[in-house]
Scaffold this motif. Structure first.
Motif, short mmCIF file in Angstrom:
data_model
loop_
_atom_site.label_atom_id
_atom_site.label_comp_id
_atom_site.label_asym_id
_atom_site.label_seq_id
_atom_site.Cartn_x
_atom_site.Cartn_y
_atom_site.Cartn_z
N ARG A 12 -9.23 -5.36 -9.43
CA ARG A 12 -8.30 -4.68 -8.53
C ARG A 12 -9.09 -3.73 -7.61
NH1 ARG A 12 -4.20 -2.20 -12.12
NH2 ARG A 12 -3.35 -4.30 -12.29
N LEU A 13 -10.03 -3.00 -8.21
CA LEU A 13 -10.84 -2.06 -7.43
C LEU A 13 -11.68 -2.81 -6.39
CD1 LEU A 13 -11.84 0.76 -6.81
CD2 LEU A 13 -13.39 0.61 -8.76
N SER A 21 -9.49 -3.66 -3.56
CA SER A 21 -9.19 -2.46 -2.77
C SER A 21 -10.38 -2.07 -1.90
CB SER A 21 -8.85 -1.28 -3.69
OG SER A 21 -7.81 -1.63 -4.56
N ARG A 55 -10.59 -4.30 1.11
CA ARG A 55 -9.58 -3.91 2.11
C ARG A 55 -9.99 -2.59 2.77
NH1 ARG A 55 -6.34 -6.08 -1.73
NH2 ARG A 55 -5.95 -4.08 -2.74
N ALA A 56 -10.54 -1.68 1.98
CA ALA A 56 -10.95 -0.39 2.53
C ALA A 56 -12.00 -0.58 3.62
CB ALA A 56 -11.51 0.50 1.41
N ARG A 107 -8.77 7.09 0.76
CA ARG A 107 -7.80 6.09 0.29
C ARG A 107 -6.40 6.33 0.83
NH1 ARG A 107 -8.29 5.09 -5.93
NH2 ARG A 107 -7.72 7.27 -5.89
#
Ligand code: C2E
Ligand code: MG
Ligand code: MG
Ligand code: MG
Length: 296
Positions: free
Chosen positions: A31-32, A35, A38-39, A71
């Motif tokens: 999941r990280l 993320s 995407r970040a 974030r």
């Protein structure tokens, strides 16, 4: 890890706990990783910059770039929370590429506005995974030349971990970078276990004394002795030293007395967003002396 340990010690019948624990960790990391991808695509990474200060003059000589993940509003994630996963997944190569060009771009901007006999420098953290990329040298050249910088104002911070994994190749890469003109710093010096014998074969310009030793300064005998040993070593090898994590006036005074030339730490300034740097450099033009500030 704890879940795994418990499962093992409980033996049969608790296999589910073992599986669940590992599964959760894997899912969390996946999941990280998503993320972080995407970040990167959404430009959510930002750099803060912490001044590096001359202990003789208290002039700002340069900055270290330190990544953060914005974030959400008011949700600034520190590098310790995501660099490890970025490293494990290889994402650090893309993230590190962005850091290189962004830090170089900002330095060019600062140099244009604040000209100095010795141009302001930028220190940039390089992860081991990034360092071993076949095109790493090209990446550095592109970032430095693309920003129109003189290579000597860029300092790459590598850790001892990098230098021991493949010593011979490390020497070749560092020599190529050094021939191009960028400077090399060993970060967190003293915490790894690089052989001192090997250090003199590396084109190293700066040792950064790890904060853990600075914290021990004047408190434990060992803390003071380790710093003295590093300063002696650096003097013999004609290498600069930056003391990291300086928080108190007493440490600053003692480091200066011991012959340490540069320091970085909350005593002078916390890492700041780029928008605050011009004011910091302006505040005491032309030499941008930083005055001690009380922190926390
Ligand atoms: P580092 O390169 O050793 O950076 C110094 C860390 O100490 C920074 O934490 C800085 O904010 C903190 N620090 C500075 N002065 C003081 C002080 O007086 N007291 C205390 N308690 N701390 C101080 P930060 O920004 O959380 O970065 C942590 C680590 O994350 C860095 O350690 C570096 O290893 C890594 N890192 C940061 N940015 C990057 C990056 O762009 N790429 C890579 N690969 N790693 C990065
Ligand atoms: Mg560093
Ligand atoms: Mg460091
Ligand atoms: Mg450190």
């Amino acid at each position: 890890d704890l879940a795994m340990y418990r499962a093992k010690s409980l033996g049969r019948g608790r296999v589910e706990l073992y599986d669940t624990g590992l599964h959760d960790i894997a899912v969390e990391r996946l999941r990280l990783e998503g993320s972080l991808r995407r970040a990167l695509a959404n430009n959510e990474f930002i750099l803060h910059y912490q001044p590096i200060v001359s202990l003789e003059t208290h002039d700002i000589v340069g900055f270290e770039s330190l990544i953060r993940w914005q974030r959400g509003p008011g949700d600034l994630v520190p590098p310790g929370d995501f660099i490890g996963v970025a490293e494990d997944t290889g994402l650090i190569v893309l993230i590190g590429g962005w850091v290189l060009s962004e830090a170089c771009r900002l330095l060019a901007q600062l140099q244009a506005k604040f000209s100095r006999p010795e141009p302001l420098t930028m220190s940039i953290n390089i992860s081991p995974r990034q360092f071993i990329q076949p095109d790493f040298i090209d990446q550095v050249r592109r970032a430095v030349s693309g920003a129109g910088l003189e290579p000597r104002s860029v300092r790459l911070e590598i850790t001892e971990t990098v230098t021991i994994s493949d010593p011979e190749r490390t020497i070749l890469v560092l020599k190529a970078l050094h021939d191009f003109g960028v400077r090399i710093s060993i970060d967190d010096f003293g915490t790894g276990y690089s052989s001192l014998n090997y250090l003199h074969r590396l084109p190293v310009d700066t040792l950064k004394i790890d904060r853990s030793f600075v914290t021990g300064l004047g408190i434990t005998v060992e803390g003071t002795q380790i710093i003295r040993a590093i300063l002696d070593l650096a003097e013999n090898l004609k290498i600069d030293v930056v003391a990291e994590g300086t928080e108190h006036e007493g440490q600053i005074r003692q480091l200066a007395d011991m012959g340490c030339h540069y320091a970085q730490g909350y005593y002078f300034s916390k890492p700041l967003p780029s928008n605050d740097l011009e004011a910091l450099l302006d505040s005491s033009a032309p030499h941008s002396k930083v005055t001690a500030r009380t922190t926390n």
